[in-house]
Design a protein around this motif. Structure first.
Motif, PDB file in Angstrom:
ATOM      1  N   ALA A 269      23.028  72.228  42.927  1.00 10.55           N
ATOM      2  CA  ALA A 269      22.284  72.110  41.669  1.00 10.55           C
ATOM      3  C   ALA A 269      22.162  70.655  41.232  1.00 10.55           C
ATOM      4  N   ILE A 270      23.275  69.894  41.318  1.00  7.47           N
ATOM      5  CA  ILE A 270      23.241  68.497  40.885  1.00  7.47           C
ATOM      6  C   ILE A 270      22.400  67.661  41.838  1.00  7.47           C
ATOM      7  N   HIS A 271      22.507  67.914  43.139  1.00  6.79           N
ATOM      8  CA  HIS A 271      21.657  67.205  44.101  1.00  6.79           C
ATOM      9  C   HIS A 271      20.181  67.347  43.716  1.00  6.79           C
ATOM     10  N   GLU A 272      19.789  68.575  43.380  1.00  5.41           N
ATOM     11  CA  GLU A 272      18.395  68.819  43.010  1.00  5.41           C
ATOM     12  C   GLU A 272      18.033  68.120  41.704  1.00  5.41           C
ATOM     13  N   MET A 273      18.959  68.094  40.744  1.00  5.89           N
ATOM     14  CA  MET A 273      18.691  67.456  39.452  1.00  5.89           C
ATOM     15  C   MET A 273      18.491  65.950  39.580  1.00  5.89           C
ATOM     16  N   VAL A 274      19.231  65.321  40.504  1.00  4.21           N
ATOM     17  CA  VAL A 274      19.155  63.859  40.635  1.00  4.21           C
ATOM     18  C   VAL A 274      18.255  63.432  41.789  1.00  4.21           C
ATOM     19  N   ASP A 275      17.515  64.383  42.329  1.00  3.73           N
ATOM     20  CA  ASP A 275      16.545  64.101  43.397  1.00  3.73           C
ATOM     21  C   ASP A 275      17.202  63.516  44.645  1.00  3.73           C
ATOM     22  N   LYS A 276      18.365  64.052  44.998  1.00  9.61           N
ATOM     23  CA  LYS A 276      19.036  63.633  46.219  1.00  9.61           C
ATOM     24  C   LYS A 276      18.982  64.789  47.216  1.00  9.61           C
ATOM     25  N   GLU A 277      18.615  64.471  48.444  1.00 10.98           N
ATOM     26  CA  GLU A 277      18.431  65.512  49.458  1.00 10.98           C
ATOM     27  C   GLU A 277      19.733  66.254  49.731  1.00 10.98           C
ATOM     28  N   VAL A 278      19.630  67.574  49.809  1.00  5.80           N
ATOM     29  CA  VAL A 278      20.778  68.409  50.156  1.00  5.80           C
ATOM     30  C   VAL A 278      20.838  68.533  51.672  1.00  5.80           C
ATOM     31  N   THR A 279      21.841  67.912  52.271  1.00  7.83           N
ATOM     32  CA  THR A 279      22.004  67.985  53.726  1.00  7.83           C
ATOM     33  C   THR A 279      23.370  68.554  54.053  1.00  7.83           C
ATOM     34  N   GLY A 280      23.530  68.964  55.311  1.00 16.87           N
ATOM     35  CA  GLY A 280      24.825  69.480  55.737  1.00 16.87           C
ATOM     36  C   GLY A 280      25.929  68.453  55.572  1.00 16.87           C
ATOM     37  N   LYS A 281      25.608  67.189  55.877  1.00 14.31           N
ATOM     38  CA  LYS A 281      26.614  66.137  55.750  1.00 14.31           C
ATOM     39  C   LYS A 281      27.035  65.944  54.299  1.00 14.31           C
ATOM     40  N   ASN A 282      26.057  65.993  53.391  1.00 10.56           N
ATOM     41  CA  ASN A 282      26.379  65.825  51.971  1.00 10.56           C
ATOM     42  C   ASN A 282      27.286  66.942  51.480  1.00 10.56           C
ATOM     43  N   ILE A 283      26.989  68.170  51.895  1.00 12.89           N
ATOM     44  CA  ILE A 283      27.808  69.317  51.489  1.00 12.89           C
ATOM     45  C   ILE A 283      29.217  69.194  52.063  1.00 12.89           C
ATOM     46  N   LYS A 284      29.297  68.788  53.332  1.00 14.47           N
ATOM     47  CA  LYS A 284      30.611  68.627  53.966  1.00 14.47           C
ATOM     48  C   LYS A 284      31.426  67.574  53.235  1.00 14.47           C
ATOM     49  N   ARG A 285      30.814  66.443  52.891  1.00 22.40           N
ATOM     50  CA  ARG A 285      31.527  65.382  52.181  1.00 22.40           C
ATOM     51  C   ARG A 285      31.978  65.849  50.797  1.00 22.40           C
ATOM     52  N   ALA A 286      31.123  66.632  50.147  1.00 26.55           N
ATOM     53  CA  ALA A 286      31.477  67.135  48.819  1.00 26.55           C
ATOM     54  C   ALA A 286      32.692  68.052  48.885  1.00 26.55           C
ATOM     55  N   LEU A 287      32.687  68.990  49.846  1.00 24.38           N
ATOM     56  CA  LEU A 287      33.805  69.926  49.974  1.00 24.38           C
ATOM     57  C   LEU A 287      35.065  69.222  50.468  1.00 24.38           C
ATOM     58  N   LEU A 288      34.906  68.222  51.328  1.00 22.34           N
ATOM     59  CA  LEU A 288      36.067  67.420  51.737  1.00 22.34           C
ATOM     60  C   LEU A 288      36.660  66.700  50.532  1.00 22.34           C
ATOM     61  N   GLN A 310      30.120  73.391  33.168  1.00 23.98           N
ATOM     62  CA  GLN A 310      29.509  72.930  31.927  1.00 23.98           C
ATOM     63  C   GLN A 310      28.956  71.520  32.065  1.00 23.98           C
ATOM     64  N   ASN A 311      29.594  70.712  32.905  1.00 27.47           N
ATOM     65  CA  ASN A 311      29.094  69.359  33.115  1.00 27.47           C
ATOM     66  C   ASN A 311      27.867  69.338  34.024  1.00 27.47           C
ATOM     67  N   THR A 312      27.768  70.320  34.911  1.00 31.85           N
ATOM     68  CA  THR A 312      26.563  70.451  35.729  1.00 31.85           C
ATOM     69  C   THR A 312      25.349  70.684  34.834  1.00 31.85           C
ATOM     70  N   GLY A 313      25.524  71.564  33.859  1.00 33.73           N
ATOM     71  CA  GLY A 313      24.445  71.798  32.908  1.00 33.73           C
ATOM     72  C   GLY A 313      24.141  70.570  32.080  1.00 33.73           C
ATOM     73  N   LEU A 314      25.166  69.790  31.788  1.00 32.05           N
ATOM     74  CA  LEU A 314      24.994  68.586  30.980  1.00 32.05           C
ATOM     75  C   LEU A 314      24.174  67.529  31.710  1.00 32.05           C
ATOM     76  N   VAL A 315      24.289  67.480  33.031  1.00 37.16           N
ATOM     77  CA  VAL A 315      23.494  66.530  33.826  1.00 37.16           C
ATOM     78  C   VAL A 315      22.015  66.792  33.619  1.00 37.16           C
ATOM     79  N   GLY A 316      21.640  68.064  33.682  1.00 35.23           N
ATOM     80  CA  GLY A 316      20.243  68.419  33.475  1.00 35.23           C
ATOM     81  C   GLY A 316      19.804  68.202  32.040  1.00 35.23           C
ATOM     82  N   LEU A 317      20.708  68.460  31.089  1.00 34.79           N
ATOM     83  CA  LEU A 317      20.372  68.315  29.675  1.00 34.79           C
ATOM     84  C   LEU A 317      20.132  66.856  29.304  1.00 34.79           C
ATOM     85  N   MET A 318      20.979  65.952  29.809  1.00 34.09           N
ATOM     86  CA  MET A 318      20.863  64.537  29.463  1.00 34.09           C
ATOM     87  C   MET A 318      19.743  63.844  30.226  1.00 34.09           C
TER      88      MET A 318
END
Length: 452
Positions: A269-288, A310-318
């Protein structure tokens, strides 16, 4: 002479001066503080810790929220960290399992050693699973993630109700119920009339105003705040060497699967909000990043660390996409983790006040699940059955906490949490109805095609 073009900086990597972004960072801290302190209060109470120890746990969890946030926003090179404006904290989803582990021991010290041992093991499990988790995404469609989030919210609502009765199953005192309802009314008014970024601070402001109202009627005790020191260090393994009890470890590892699923949803959700591509590597780094934070968290007297919804929602709100907002928020949390008076102040908040905002705070988690489930296709599928059965199974320990008392201890540890039960059900039923059925249908279609 032609001028050299300056490199285009992606919005997520835009460096913001603290003078401009401090209000956004503070807003993130304000939005997550109530949730960050609730987990150590519940686990500490279940373990039978004294008030000073619970204050220490709160400080440790705030400190680790800062560490986890910095790992995700700054990143650990190209190894771990999503490098997005995500705010981390101690997860509610693990509360039921940890309180079950903590309450199973008469000695508070042993109880906490078992909890932290399970947390460390869960963090390592998350790190080991992160590289292959991206390949398992197909087993976690919206019907599963939506059901899991809905179950988490529904399972946490009783926590807010018990806060009104001081964490006891008993009749509510009229004054406590009145205070909770006043706080709820104040919070709803703030939600209605506050605008912009301050609207998302309604819960924290509701707690502050509610505590002030409680103070007027002599329902707040600030003795612990006066006694608490201004500075302390989060000493590693304060309660002693961790105990790796097999059933407790298994329970937390299963919970980590749920947390990884929840984290995955927030990260995407945050990747999409900040216009950053969702890739397998990004997901792996996030979970790591979550796994590393959780492992460190167990060593530094805290609990599983994951993104705060709640902060995920705040990213989109701000509409503020820079990860430096998250970096500054992480630094704020890190500093607050060294100030016991802050932890004591939060710990002094009357539980009925927390109960009042709990209806909104925990209910919003359920709303998130409903929102996800609203995008699920039900016509011509068995998705309705998946949601219904999973939600029903999750209600067993909520309706009857003693339901599994006649079963072996490992069964009690795992299934005492309705979240675990419901999550396992959602995953397995989705595989049964959607994955296996889909393969069979594909084979039949191929045969029909061949015949035609």
């Amino acid at each position: 002479m032609s001028q050299e073009k300056s490199p285009i900086i992606a919005p997520v990597d835009e460096r913001l001066p603290i003078s401009k972004s401090w209000i956004f960072s503070l807003q993130h801290v304000m939005a997550m503080c109530a949730g960050a302190v609730a987990v150590p209060m519940m686990v500490g109470t279940a373990a039978g810790l004294d008030h000073s120890s619970i204050v220490f746990l709160i400080s440790a969890c705030v400190f680790m929220a800062g560490v986890g946030t910095l790992i995700q926003t700054l990143g650990l090179g190209n190894i771990a960290g999503a490098k997005i404006p995500v705010i981390e904290g101690t997860s509610f989803a693990a509360v039921a399992a940890m309180t079950s582990i903590a309450s199973s021991q008469a000695d508070p010290s042993i109880a906490m050693k078992m909890v932290f041992g399970a947390v460390i093991a869960g963090g390592i499990f998350c790190m080991l699973l992160a590289p292959i988790f991206e390949k398992l995404i197909r087993f976690f469609p919206k019907v599963v993630t939506g059901t899991v989030v809905l179950i988490i919210g529904v399972s946490l609502l009783p926590v807010g109700i018990k806060w009104i009765t001081d964490n006891k199953v008993q009749a509510a005192e009229p004054k406590n119920l009145a205070l909770a309802l006043v706080v709820l009314a104040i919070t709803l008014l703030l939600f209605k009339y506050l605008k912009g970024i301050w609207n998302s601070a309604a819960i924290l402001l509701g707690i502050v105003i509610g505590t002030a109202v409680a103070g007027v009627f002599g329902m707040v005790d600030f003795t612990s705040v006066k006694e608490a020191s201004w500075f302390s260090l989060n000493v590693p393994l304060k309660f002693g060497m961790p105990i790796f009890d097999p059933s407790a470890v298994l329970s937390l590892c299963l919970i980590m699967l749920v947390l990884m699923t929840e984290s995955l949803g927030n990260m995407i959700a945050i990747h999409e909000m900040v216009d950053k591509e969702v890739t397998g590597k990004n997901i792996k780094r996030a979970l790591l990043g979550d796994g590393i934070s959780t492992t460190i968290s167990g060593i530094f007297n805290s609990f599983p660390i994951t993104p705060f919804a709640q902060n995920t929602g705040l990213v989109g709100l701000m509409g503020m996409k820079s990860r430096y907002v998250g970096i500054y928020a992480g630094l704020m949390l890190l500093v607050l983790g060294f100030i016991p008076k802050f932890a004591a102040l939060v710990g002094a908040i009357p539980k009925p006040v927390l109960g009042g905002v709990g209806f909104a705070m925990f209910g919003m988690v359920s709303v998130g699940g409903i929102r996800t489930l609203s995008k699920v296709q039900y016509d011509g599928t068995k998705n309705g059955v998946i949601v219904a059965v999973s939600l029903g199974l999750a209600m067993i320990p909520l309706a009857n906490p003693d339901f599994y008392n006649n079963f072996p201890s490992w069964v009690q540890t795992i299934f005492h949490s309705g979240i675990t039960t419901g999550s396992l059900s959602a995953v397995l039923l989705n595989i049964f109805f959607n994955e296996i059925g889909k393969k069979k249908l594909s084979n039949n279609d191929e045969k029909v095609t061949q015949k035609n």
